[in-house]
Design a protein around this motif. Structure first.
Motif, PDB file in Angstrom:
ATOM      1  N   HIS A  18       0.812  -1.284  -0.114  1.00 41.50           N
ATOM      2  CA  HIS A  18      -0.082  -0.080   0.270  1.00 41.50           C
ATOM      3  C   HIS A  18       0.855   1.129  -0.220  1.00 41.50           C
ATOM      4  O   HIS A  18       0.592   2.185  -0.748  1.00 41.50           O
ATOM      5  CB  HIS A  18      -0.990   0.036   1.338  1.00 41.50           C
ATOM      6  N   ARG A  26      -9.934  10.661  -1.716  1.00 42.50           N
ATOM      7  CA  ARG A  26      -9.963   9.223  -2.747  1.00 42.50           C
ATOM      8  C   ARG A  26      -9.134   8.195  -1.999  1.00 42.50           C
ATOM      9  O   ARG A  26      -9.750   7.159  -2.078  1.00 42.50           O
ATOM     10  CB  ARG A  26      -9.261   9.601  -3.780  1.00 42.50           C
ATOM     11  N   TRP A  27      -8.291   8.536  -1.226  1.00 38.15           N
ATOM     12  CA  TRP A  27      -7.358   7.425  -0.703  1.00 38.15           C
ATOM     13  C   TRP A  27      -7.843   6.877   0.661  1.00 38.15           C
ATOM     14  O   TRP A  27      -7.736   5.861   1.140  1.00 38.15           O
ATOM     15  CB  TRP A  27      -5.938   7.603  -0.550  1.00 38.15           C
ATOM     16  N   SER A  30     -10.619   6.093   1.682  1.00 37.48           N
ATOM     17  CA  SER A  30     -11.633   4.993   1.668  1.00 37.48           C
ATOM     18  C   SER A  30     -11.166   3.622   1.425  1.00 37.48           C
ATOM     19  O   SER A  30     -11.748   2.841   1.092  1.00 37.48           O
ATOM     20  CB  SER A  30     -12.855   5.332   0.501  1.00 37.48           C
ATOM     21  N   ARG A  31      -9.737   3.801   1.171  1.00 40.29           N
ATOM     22  CA  ARG A  31      -9.063   2.379   0.618  1.00 40.29           C
ATOM     23  C   ARG A  31      -8.263   1.854   2.005  1.00 40.29           C
ATOM     24  O   ARG A  31      -7.165   1.951   2.097  1.00 40.29           O
ATOM     25  CB  ARG A  31      -7.908   2.920  -0.383  1.00 40.29           C
ATOM     26  N   THR A  44      -4.961   3.775   6.501  1.00 43.96           N
ATOM     27  CA  THR A  44      -5.195   4.277   5.045  1.00 43.96           C
ATOM     28  C   THR A  44      -3.712   4.654   4.409  1.00 43.96           C
ATOM     29  O   THR A  44      -3.064   4.256   3.887  1.00 43.96           O
ATOM     30  CB  THR A  44      -6.317   5.328   5.121  1.00 43.96           C
TER      31      THR A  44
END
Length: 110
Positions: free
Chosen positions: A26, A63-64, A66-67, A94
């Motif tokens: 990640h 955007r990131w 939520s990952r 995250t």
């Protein structure tokens, strides 16, 4: 290795995929996406940690954020100079990371 350049100097983060494969992958994705470009340190607690990982562009941060990535098994300790993801509970890693300014082994089980 990843070199971060700041207004007061540079530092290197050595990534060890065997320590945390999901986290390392990640982090690699974040680096390739230039996520940390222009990001600032936003939290500094004396004799504890310094934290960063909020993108300069709020849309990119959203955007990131939520990952979420699954937790890697804890195999290493939070020793001075080591970097780890900040989290709000299981499965919530995250983009935010912190650098341990001292040995913080009480964080190992989190």
């Amino acid at each position: 290795s990843v070199v971060f350049r700041t207004d007061v100097g540079s530092f290197v983060i050595q990534v060890h995929p065997t320590w945390a494969p999901l986290g390392a992958n990640h982090f690699r994705e974040l680096i390739k996406a230039d996520y940390y470009k222009e990001a600032r340190f936003f939290r500094m607690v004396k004799d504890f940690v310094v934290q960063f990982g909020i993108a300069a562009d709020p849309k990119e941060s959203a955007r990131w954020n939520s990952r979420h990535i699954e937790d890697d098994p804890v195999t290493e300790k939070n020793l001075a100079g080591r970097v780890t993801y900040a989290m709000a509970g299981p499965g919530t890693r995250t983009t935010q990371v912190f650098i341990n300014l001292k040995d913080n082994t009480f964080l190992d089980g989190m």
